[in-house]
Design a protein around this motif. Structure first.
Motif, mmCIF file in Angstrom:
data_model
loop_
_atom_site.group_PDB
_atom_site.id
_atom_site.type_symbol
_atom_site.label_atom_id
_atom_site.label_comp_id
_atom_site.label_asym_id
_atom_site.label_seq_id
_atom_site.Cartn_x
_atom_site.Cartn_y
_atom_site.Cartn_z
ATOM 1 N N ALA A 3 -0.595 -3.859 10.821
ATOM 2 C CA ALA A 3 0.742 -4.239 10.355
ATOM 3 C C ALA A 3 0.833 -5.700 9.958
ATOM 4 C CB ALA A 3 1.764 -3.924 11.450
ATOM 5 N N VAL A 4 0.033 -6.566 10.562
ATOM 6 C CA VAL A 4 0.085 -7.993 10.242
ATOM 7 C C VAL A 4 -0.532 -8.262 8.877
ATOM 8 C CG1 VAL A 4 -0.726 -10.284 10.931
ATOM 9 C CG2 VAL A 4 0.047 -8.652 12.672
ATOM 10 N N GLN A 5 -1.620 -7.552 8.553
ATOM 11 C CA GLN A 5 -2.380 -7.868 7.340
ATOM 12 C C GLN A 5 -1.942 -7.088 6.104
ATOM 13 O OE1 GLN A 5 -3.903 -7.159 10.305
ATOM 14 N NE2 GLN A 5 -4.602 -9.212 10.836
ATOM 15 N N VAL A 6 -1.509 -5.852 6.243
ATOM 16 C CA VAL A 6 -1.212 -5.041 5.057
ATOM 17 C C VAL A 6 0.234 -4.569 5.060
ATOM 18 C CG1 VAL A 6 -3.615 -4.268 4.921
ATOM 19 C CG2 VAL A 6 -1.951 -2.836 6.077
ATOM 20 N N ASP A 7 0.729 -4.273 3.877
ATOM 21 C CA ASP A 7 2.108 -3.810 3.743
ATOM 22 C C ASP A 7 2.169 -2.298 3.918
ATOM 23 O OD1 ASP A 7 0.920 -2.974 1.439
ATOM 24 O OD2 ASP A 7 2.381 -3.857 0.078
ATOM 25 N N GLU A 8 3.358 -1.728 3.676
ATOM 26 C CA GLU A 8 3.553 -0.299 3.905
ATOM 27 C C GLU A 8 2.651 0.556 3.006
ATOM 28 O OE1 GLU A 8 7.146 3.046 3.803
ATOM 29 O OE2 GLU A 8 7.609 0.917 3.629
ATOM 30 N N GLY A 9 2.557 0.182 1.733
ATOM 31 C CA GLY A 9 1.718 0.955 0.807
ATOM 32 C C GLY A 9 0.251 0.906 1.180
ATOM 33 N N VAL A 25 -2.385 4.124 2.617
ATOM 34 C CA VAL A 25 -3.710 4.477 2.094
ATOM 35 C C VAL A 25 -4.773 4.291 3.175
ATOM 36 C CG1 VAL A 25 -5.492 3.845 0.425
ATOM 37 C CG2 VAL A 25 -3.100 3.985 -0.297
ATOM 38 N N LEU A 26 -4.664 3.193 3.924
ATOM 39 C CA LEU A 26 -5.639 2.935 4.987
ATOM 40 C C LEU A 26 -5.619 4.057 6.014
ATOM 41 C CD1 LEU A 26 -7.655 1.114 6.451
ATOM 42 C CD2 LEU A 26 -5.716 -0.090 7.468
ATOM 43 N N ARG A 27 -4.439 4.486 6.400
ATOM 44 C CA ARG A 27 -4.335 5.559 7.395
ATOM 45 C C ARG A 27 -5.010 6.841 6.903
ATOM 46 N NH1 ARG A 27 0.780 7.513 10.986
ATOM 47 N NH2 ARG A 27 -0.122 9.471 11.728
ATOM 48 N N LYS A 28 -4.760 7.179 5.652
ATOM 49 C CA LYS A 28 -5.344 8.413 5.127
ATOM 50 C C LYS A 28 -6.865 8.338 5.114
ATOM 51 C CE LYS A 28 -4.799 11.836 1.461
ATOM 52 N NZ LYS A 28 -4.073 12.215 0.239
ATOM 53 N N LYS A 29 -7.402 7.186 4.731
ATOM 54 C CA LYS A 29 -8.858 7.038 4.689
ATOM 55 C C LYS A 29 -9.453 7.089 6.095
ATOM 56 C CE LYS A 29 -10.855 4.448 1.528
ATOM 57 N NZ LYS A 29 -11.229 5.329 0.437
ATOM 58 N N ILE A 30 -8.791 6.463 7.053
ATOM 59 C CA ILE A 30 -9.280 6.477 8.433
ATOM 60 C C ILE A 30 -9.232 7.898 8.993
ATOM 61 C CG2 ILE A 30 -8.827 5.676 10.781
ATOM 62 C CD1 ILE A 30 -10.030 3.525 9.003
ATOM 63 N N GLU A 31 -8.152 8.625 8.696
ATOM 64 C CA GLU A 31 -8.042 10.000 9.191
ATOM 65 C C GLU A 31 -9.099 10.903 8.575
ATOM 66 O OE1 GLU A 31 -3.335 10.423 10.444
ATOM 67 O OE2 GLU A 31 -3.898 10.822 8.363
ATOM 68 N N GLN A 39 -7.904 6.963 -3.533
ATOM 69 C CA GLN A 39 -7.370 6.301 -2.347
ATOM 70 C C GLN A 39 -7.625 4.797 -2.390
ATOM 71 O OE1 GLN A 39 -8.410 8.332 1.287
ATOM 72 N NE2 GLN A 39 -8.046 10.317 0.392
ATOM 73 N N ILE A 40 -7.081 4.209 -3.438
ATOM 74 C CA ILE A 40 -7.175 2.757 -3.622
ATOM 75 C C ILE A 40 -5.755 2.202 -3.751
ATOM 76 C CG2 ILE A 40 -7.888 0.923 -5.214
ATOM 77 C CD1 ILE A 40 -10.305 2.653 -5.914
ATOM 78 N N VAL A 76 -6.861 -2.347 -0.458
ATOM 79 C CA VAL A 76 -7.345 -1.310 0.451
ATOM 80 C C VAL A 76 -8.154 -0.295 -0.347
ATOM 81 C CG1 VAL A 76 -6.716 0.512 2.091
ATOM 82 C CG2 VAL A 76 -5.356 -1.583 1.980
ATOM 83 N N GLY A 77 -9.340 0.022 0.133
ATOM 84 C CA GLY A 77 -10.188 1.010 -0.539
ATOM 85 C C GLY A 77 -11.145 0.399 -1.532
ATOM 86 N N ASP A 78 -10.796 -0.743 -2.101
ATOM 87 C CA ASP A 78 -11.655 -1.471 -3.034
ATOM 88 C C ASP A 78 -11.202 -2.927 -3.031
ATOM 89 O OD1 ASP A 78 -13.207 -2.485 -5.052
ATOM 90 O OD2 ASP A 78 -12.139 -1.472 -6.679
#
Length: 855
Positions: A177-183, A187-193, A352-353, A372-374
């Protein structure tokens, strides 16, 4: 001047390096609470991928042997008598000082949740924490990380590497939450999952209770405020850090309301003889949780102690990292908090970028970004922000992909001013790097040694490489891709010379195209190419002397000088008779046995003279070399497929057997791993392999260029719905094209990442035959398949080869230094102290002071 430094973490050790680089004499005492000197906390997770504590060490051999430098390990500073200028340790020792530096760092924050002190509730901070995690992980099936920030996701990777079903629980509405915004968080969550980690956000843990008592199976049950619960066997808290300021508070130094030792622009505390640096220091109301700002504080203190004017004026908190194989970068004002900030956002949900560029209100300057992603544009955008460089007329094209699929052109290193900071960890500017190149440092390794740039987190190495090439070009120095000093060719060029001219040996290659005698780079590289092309016995007389140590003895050498025995178990399928033979051999020769993640059985502890004896028994029973020692096909993992599984679409075992037997022994630039899954549930993990196959209702899907390990990468779909014949045809082409064109020791994933045109180009070559070479590739692979021979069977039947398997060339004696101890019913290598030898650090004996009290 007598200096005392409390703490020997990354920042504390950076201070020591800077101080000892200055003219002496020195009188420095270092008080270190841990049992070992400074190590790399940034790459702690690599411990679970095979790195040892020594690999993580930041201390050069002999560093603490310098005159005037004393290290006290296992020593905890418990109080400071500021009037007498004395530090008192837990052992009662009183250490006087003229100047004192507090580099006490931080500790892992554990939320005040009832049950947090249950056995198996751990933190992720030190090597001892990692050892505890390893111990608990070996007895667990499910692991939970509390915290979805940088360290939390690193910790999740560690649990995943240990083979645990992994969950991440985060109080905030998104990861990082500190480093990235909602968007970016979405994407990060989907890639991690997709990597197999379950993510639970907006979860407030109320308590941790006994899971067994609730009948859910796990050791613990985490109860959340929304009424849900989560079972687990171990819990690792990685929910942020808190400054270690208790010593300062006890000593009456000024501290912040929410923690941290207050420092000024010189990193001085409220006592003019005491400094504080790193994560324990509070500057202008801020704690800096990254290593680069800590290093900058260390530089300020080192200069201030020497009488040079130096000031700490804050630090850029931009960061780029790879979390579980996912590129994530945050620059400046990532959340567009500055009034009037403009956003440019690009999202590609298929790949997923997510990319966001934040500019000033007038559109003339970069003030932030999220990638995120690239994170290809990280270096460009960071330098534009740090150096206040003017934006182009259309800033959006800095993050938009070009129409041909290639990455957008960057600003180029020439556009950067000489003051541009290339390496923030070690404060190295473009001007310093250019000066080093002009002074004759013409390789990345030389630049690292000379300037220290790129030696910490490594994020600046790509930009360093661009700068090096640009500066060499300006000097009129030809930028070459020569393999080594003996061959003025790249690996690809050497491959074509060997193939076209039908060169049969290293000596012939050296005579025709090389110079000198060769080295440990060109010998194994050319040996591998010869094996890829002609598939002759690698220990044939003209080939034997160019092999590395593993290939020379057809076995992986282990830490104690013994070797591993790894017979091929194709597709993981083995008969009861085969299992019995392996058990009998291991028992007869006293070997350690282990089932690997690649569906093979490893046997460890064989001395070099035993290798032919053991392999004679194995080959007589029908086993072949598993090539665990070679840059070749290792394993083809499989699930049971349609033969046994109710979900299986196709016979994955039969296909895995076909693939493994076709490509076994294939020599390549790096090791190769494969897998075949009988359905999309993916039990064989085919999408983490160099080439993987997954069955569908319509045929086989072929995935390429993935890998696990330290830098995991998902494979990409090359072609789908293939019949058996076409599948093998495409694999033939893919592997031979990789062997032809990859660099030395380059995995397929890196080869793919460096390939101009990317996956689309690879498809055009393999499927559409764009280069008109597919028939050649298939014929070359068929030759390899037709000429296969089991290397160990040939070795045993060749008297000349057997002569090499002796510990000493002039004696039949065995190695008396090889000693084992029993553990869990099997052998393991004895440690130095178990052999009766003194324990050393990097070869230097250290007197270790024991702590009387625990923290």
């Amino acid at each position: 001047m007598k200096l005392v430094v409390i703490g020997n973490g990354m920042v504390g050790h950076k201070l020591l390096e800077l101080l000892t680089a200055q003219p002496g004499p020195h009188d420095i005492t270092v008080i270190c609470e841990e049992p070992r000197p400074a190590y790399d906390r940034v790459h702690l997770s690599s411990y679970f991928s095979g790195s040892t504590a020594d690999d993580l060490s930041l201390v050069a051999p002999g560093f603490f042997d310098q005159e005037g430098l004393l290290l006290k390990l296992n020593a905890k500073a418990t109080s400071i008598d500021r009037e007498a200028k004395v530090v008192i340790t837990s052992g009662g020792e009183r250490i006087t000082y003229d100047k004192l530096v507090l580099a006490t760092g931080s500790y892992a924050f554990v939320p005040p949740v009832p049950g947090r002190d249950r056995p198996g509730c751990l933190v992720y901070r030190t090597i001892e924490d990692l050892e505890a995690m390893t111990d608990w992980g070996s007895r667990s099936k499910i692991g939970v990380v509390v915290g979805g920030g940088l360290l939390g996701l690193e910790c999740a990777k560690a649990l995943k590497d240990m083979g645990l079903k992994t969950h991440v629980v985060e109080f905030a509405p998104r990861l990082m939450a500190v480093q990235v915004d909602e968007g970016g968080g979405r994407v990060l969550r989907k890639k991690i999952e997709e990597l197999g980690v379950d993510v639970h956000t907006q979860r407030n843990t109320l308590e941790i209770v006994d899971g067994a008592g609730m009948g859910i199976g796990g050791r613990h049950a985490m109860k959340f405020a929304d009424g849900s619960q989560l079972e687990t066997d171990m819990i690792v808290f990685s929910a942020g850090i808190r400054p270690r300021d208790e010593l300062a508070r006890k000593s009456g130094l000024a501290t912040g309301e929410r923690g941290g030792i207050v420092v000024d622009k010189h990193c001085l505390t409220s006592d003019p003889d005491i400094y504080a640096i790193g994560e324990c220091a509070l500057w202008n109301g801020r704690i800096f949780g990254l290593v680069a700002p800590g290093y900058e504080m260390a530089r300020v203190v080192a200069q201030h102690l020497s009488g040079t004017a130096a000031e700490f004026n804050g630090a850029d908190m931009s960061t780029k990292l790879k979390l579980m194989g996912v590129d994530v970068a945050s620059i400046g004002d990532a959340h567009s908090a500055i009034p009037g900030a403009r956003n440019y956002v690009f999202t590609d949900e298929r790949k997923q970028i997510y990319k966001k560029l934040v500019t000033s209100e007038d559109g003339k300057a970069v003030i932030g970004a999220v990638l995120v992603g690239d994170a290809t544009e990280y270096g460009t955008l960071l330098q534009m922000m740090l150096n206040n460089m003017a934006l182009p007329e259309h800033p959006e094209f800095l993050i938009l992909p070009s129409s041909d699929g290639k990455a957008p052109a960057g600003i180029g290193v020439d556009a950067l001013p000489d003051t541009a900071q290339i390496c923030s960890c070690n404060n190295v500017s473009k001007g310093e790097l250019c000066a080093a190149v002009a002074d004759g440092q013409h390789s990345i390794g030389a630049l690292k040694s000379c300037t220290k740039a790129g030696t910490s987190c490594g994020g600046c190495v790509p930009l360093m490489t661009q700068l090096l090439k640009a500066e060499l070009k300006k000097q009129g120095v030809a930028v070459n891709n020569h393999l080594c000093e003996h061959f003025a060719y790249s690996r690809q060029e050497l491959y074509h010379l060997i193939r076209v001219q039908k060169i049969q040996s290293f000596d012939e290659m050296l005579d025709k195209h090389g110079s000198g005698l060769g080295c440990d780079i060109c010998k194994p590289t050319i040996g591998s190419i010869l094996a890829s092309c002609w598939n002759e016995f690698v220990l044939k007389q003209q080939h034997a002397m160019v092999q590395d140590s593993n290939d020379y003895y057809l076995g992986n050498i282990q830490k104690d000088g013994t070797y591993s025995i790894v017979p091929r178990v194709a597709a993981g399928e083995i008969t009861p008779e085969g299992l019995i033979v392996i058990g009998q051999v291991a028992k007869k020769y006293g070997l350690y046995t282990k089932i690997t993640g690649g569906q093979r059985i490893d046997m460890f502890g064989a001395q070099v003279h035993e290798l032919p004896l053991i392999w004679k028994e194995l080959t007589d029973a029908g086993f072949e070399s598993g090539h665990a020692y070679g840059k070749s096909l290792r394993t083809v993992k499989s699930c049971v497929g349609s033969t046994w599984c109710r979900y299986g679409m196709l016979d994955s075992v039969s296909m895995a057997l076909l693939i493994e037997h076709r490509y076994k022994g294939l020599r390549s630039p790096h090791k190769l791993k494969s897998a075949v899954s009988g359905c999309t549930r993916e039990c064989a993990e085919a999408q983490s392999k160099d080439f993987g196959v997954i069955a569908t209702e319509k045929g086989w899907n072929l995935y390429v260029c993935g890998n696990g390990g330290m830098k995991p990468r998902h494979a990409e779909l090359l072609a789908g719905d293939l019949d058996d014949k076409t599948l093998i045809q495409y694999i033939d082409r893919f592997l031979m094209f990789y062997i032809r064109t990859a660099d030395r020791l380059q995995r397929t994933s890196t080869w793919r990442d460096n390939m101009e045109g990317g996956l689309d180009y690879l498809k055009s070559v393999i499927i559409d035959d764009k280069l008109g070479i597919c028939a050649e590739l298939e014929a070359e692979m068929q030759h390899v398949a037709n000429t296969y021979q089991d290397e160990w069977k040939t070795a045993i039947e060749t008297p000349e080869t057997l002569k090499r398997f002796r510990t000493f060339v002039n004696s039949k004696a065995t190695d008396s230094n090889v000693k084992f101890v029993k553990e869990r019913g099997q052998i393991r290598p004895a440690r130095l102290e178990e052999k009766g030898e003194p324990r050393t650090f990097k070869g230097i004996a250290l007197a270790v002071e024991s702590a009387v009290e625990s923290e």
